[in-house]
Design a protein around this motif. Structure first.
Motif, PDB file in Angstrom:
ATOM      1  N   GLY A 217       0.481  -0.987   0.071  1.00 47.17           N
ATOM      2  CA  GLY A 217       0.152   0.236   0.153  1.00 47.17           C
ATOM      3  C   GLY A 217       1.061   1.550   0.061  1.00 47.17           C
ATOM      4  N   ARG A 218       0.154   2.351   0.027  1.00 42.82           N
ATOM      5  CA  ARG A 218       0.590   3.984   0.205  1.00 42.82           C
ATOM      6  C   ARG A 218       1.126   4.272   1.300  1.00 42.82           C
ATOM      7  NH1 ARG A 218       3.723   0.547  -2.696  1.00 42.82           N
ATOM      8  NH2 ARG A 218       3.815   1.042  -5.146  1.00 42.82           N
ATOM      9  N   PHE A 219       1.207   5.264   2.080  1.00 44.14           N
ATOM     10  CA  PHE A 219       0.758   6.532   2.533  1.00 44.14           C
ATOM     11  C   PHE A 219       1.564   7.736   2.056  1.00 44.14           C
ATOM     12  CE2 PHE A 219       2.682   9.124   6.456  1.00 44.14           C
ATOM     13  CZ  PHE A 219       1.057   8.456   7.642  1.00 44.14           C
ATOM     14  N   ILE A 220       0.509   8.867   2.917  1.00 43.08           N
ATOM     15  CA  ILE A 220       1.263   9.860   2.513  1.00 43.08           C
ATOM     16  C   ILE A 220       0.518  11.088   3.338  1.00 43.08           C
ATOM     17  CG2 ILE A 220      -0.070  10.603   0.908  1.00 43.08           C
ATOM     18  CD1 ILE A 220       1.431  12.446  -0.782  1.00 43.08           C
ATOM     19  N   GLN A 221       1.591  11.708   4.208  1.00 42.25           N
ATOM     20  CA  GLN A 221       1.730  12.825   4.956  1.00 42.25           C
ATOM     21  C   GLN A 221       1.201  13.561   4.182  1.00 42.25           C
ATOM     22  OE1 GLN A 221       3.490  12.935   8.768  1.00 42.25           O
ATOM     23  NE2 GLN A 221       3.254  15.855   8.678  1.00 42.25           N
ATOM     24  N   MET A 222      -0.260  14.481   4.352  1.00 45.89           N
ATOM     25  CA  MET A 222      -0.492  15.559   3.641  1.00 45.89           C
ATOM     26  C   MET A 222       0.160  16.990   4.347  1.00 45.89           C
ATOM     27  SD  MET A 222      -1.479  14.321   0.826  1.00 45.89           S
ATOM     28  CE  MET A 222      -1.866  15.622  -0.121  1.00 45.89           C
ATOM     29  N   GLU A 223       0.099  18.784   3.831  1.00 39.99           N
ATOM     30  CA  GLU A 223       0.186  18.927   4.475  1.00 39.99           C
ATOM     31  C   GLU A 223      -1.120  20.318   5.465  1.00 39.99           C
ATOM     32  OE1 GLU A 223      -1.196  20.371   0.067  1.00 39.99           O
ATOM     33  OE2 GLU A 223      -0.647  18.940   0.918  1.00 39.99           O
ATOM     34  N   ASP A 224      -2.749  19.443   5.203  1.00 42.26           N
ATOM     35  CA  ASP A 224      -3.585  19.741   5.991  1.00 42.26           C
ATOM     36  C   ASP A 224      -4.113  18.505   6.255  1.00 42.26           C
ATOM     37  OD1 ASP A 224      -4.977  20.717   3.847  1.00 42.26           O
ATOM     38  OD2 ASP A 224      -4.497  22.707   4.521  1.00 42.26           O
ATOM     39  N   GLU A 225      -5.392  19.180   6.619  1.00 48.06           N
ATOM     40  CA  GLU A 225      -6.745  17.782   6.995  1.00 48.06           C
ATOM     41  C   GLU A 225      -7.594  18.172   5.721  1.00 48.06           C
ATOM     42  OE1 GLU A 225      -5.678  18.367  10.872  1.00 48.06           O
ATOM     43  OE2 GLU A 225      -5.923  19.354   9.093  1.00 48.06           O
ATOM     44  N   ILE A 226      -7.793  19.148   4.720  1.00 50.69           N
ATOM     45  CA  ILE A 226      -8.401  19.040   3.435  1.00 50.69           C
ATOM     46  C   ILE A 226      -7.729  18.557   2.267  1.00 50.69           C
ATOM     47  CG2 ILE A 226      -9.313  20.676   1.694  1.00 50.69           C
ATOM     48  CD1 ILE A 226      -9.173  23.385   4.013  1.00 50.69           C
TER      49      ILE A 226
END
Length: 384
Positions: free
Chosen positions: A57-66
């Motif tokens: 699978g793939r995980f990514i931490q984004m810059e915010d919840e939007i």
């Protein structure tokens, strides 16, 4: 000769609620996670960042919840089972895209580990203040399914249910846990692969030229193609016709919004899950969910030992609201008590379901403290 059969014992682990949620997501087939860390849900992201690469699978931490929920919607459109997790403030930021997922019929799972609010509130204290936001937080008449487990073992199974319902109905499903459920540790008997049913979305079987991405079907759920696999379709948050293109036709708009609700309503009886504890002869009925239901069950047992016929109706499904189950249980009681770790977000639905048949009493607490069984037992005894 056949080799001797090997007996395998169930795998039992001591797990945190957030950990059980992450492991259950992987069990259900989740292969994409996008999120932004926020207490008290951050462990879900941490665990998924380690576990998803192990299963392809793939995980990514984004810059915010939007951005997080937007990435999850995109991954789902590309064919992946996808989820994100957050808490109250982040959940508020996700609301517009939650409505977009509902309108575009994109299956996603959003986990909200609730904490005391409004605003920053008390980030590591439990609450149940997002119940109404889960249903009505985004604008317009959108369908949504909301589930609320009350134990770590139930977190695992309800998380699998959340993915199954999202895939089956093509709706966003919200999993509501409060901080206590997310952070407590309990024994969990992990199901073997294949032991729990895992549902995948319907795929189109018609020739590509005959495909209509939002075609009306008997169950209200159109088959879902995968972007990039040859089926052409258009995705928009505007009201759209069966081909997926925007429309201003009032009848087409009405047909669309009614179908979005029909596909959930037609299975309401099956998915509106509750648990009954001593309700058949109860004079005093307690209606509760989440960690509050744990205290309520102990309170009912205490009251019974003291001669009060009390019962508990535990709600596992919050939305669509299980009105029939509440009405059935309340008809047998002389009083209904609704304890909540908020100022009364679900008691109005209970009152509407009961429709004056039985007096309903709210019991509100929004200070970051749990209900204690003895506290509830005293209220039950006074209510008889």
């Amino acid at each position: 000769m056949r080799p001797a059969a090997v007996e395998t014992s169930p795998v039992v682990r001591l797990m945190q609620g957030n950990e059980a949620c992450a492991e259950a997501a992987i069990y259900a087939g989740c292969r994409f996670y996008a999120g932004y860390p926020i207490s008290p849900s951050s462990e879900i992201a941490e665990i998924m960042s380690a576990r998803l690469p192990q299963v392809g699978g793939r995980f990514i931490q984004m810059e915010d919840e939007i951005a997080s929920i937007a990435a999850v919607i995109g991954a789902s459109l590309a064919g992946f089972k996808a989820m994100t997790a957050t808490s109250g403030p982040g959940f508020s930021l996700m609301q517009e895209n939650l409505g977009y997922a509902a309108m575009t019929e994109t299956p996603i799972v959003v986990v909200d580990v609730m904490r005391v609010g409004p605003s920053t509130g008390m980030p590591t204290s439990p609450a149940q203040g997002d119940v109404m936001q889960a249903r009505w937080g985004t604008h317009g008449d959108h369908p949504v399914v909301v589930l609320a487990p009350s134990s770590v073992d139930e977190v695992f199974r309800v998380t699998v249910d959340a993915f199954n319902l999202a895939e089956e109905l093509r709706v966003p499903v919200v999993l509501l846990m409060d901080e206590v459920i997310g952070h407590m540790r309990e024994k969990v008997t992990l199901p073997a692969p294949g032991e729990l049913p895992v549902v995948d979305r319907k795929r189109p079987v018609v020739p590509r030229e005959a495909f209509r991405p939002y075609q009306v079907t008997e169950d209200g759920v159109p088959p879902m193609a995968v972007l990039g696999e040859g089926y052409r379709f258009h995705v928009t948050g505007l009201y759209h016709n069966e081909a997926g293109f925007a429309t201003g036709d009032p009848q087409q708009a009405q047909n669309l919004i009614e179908r979005l609700h029909f596909k959930v309503e037609r299975v309401r009886e099956r998915i509106a899950r509750t648990e009954r504890h001593e309700v058949e002869d109860a004079d005093v009925l307690v209606v509760a969910y989440g960690s509050t239901a744990r205290a309520a069950l102990q309170a009912v047992r205490l009251a019974r030992r003291r001669g009060v016929r009390a019962g508990l109706l535990k709600l596992v499904t919050i939305w669509p609201f299980p009105a029939e189950a509440v009405r059935w249980a309340a008809a047998r009681a002389t009083r209904v008590i609704v304890p909540e770790m908020n100022l009364g977000q679900l008691v109005g639905e209970v009152e509407r379901a009961v429709a004056g048949m039985t007096p309903v009493h709210p019991l509100a607490k929004a200070n970051g403290e749990l209900f204690h069984p003895e506290e509830l037992a005293v209220v039950i005894e006074r209510a008889r």
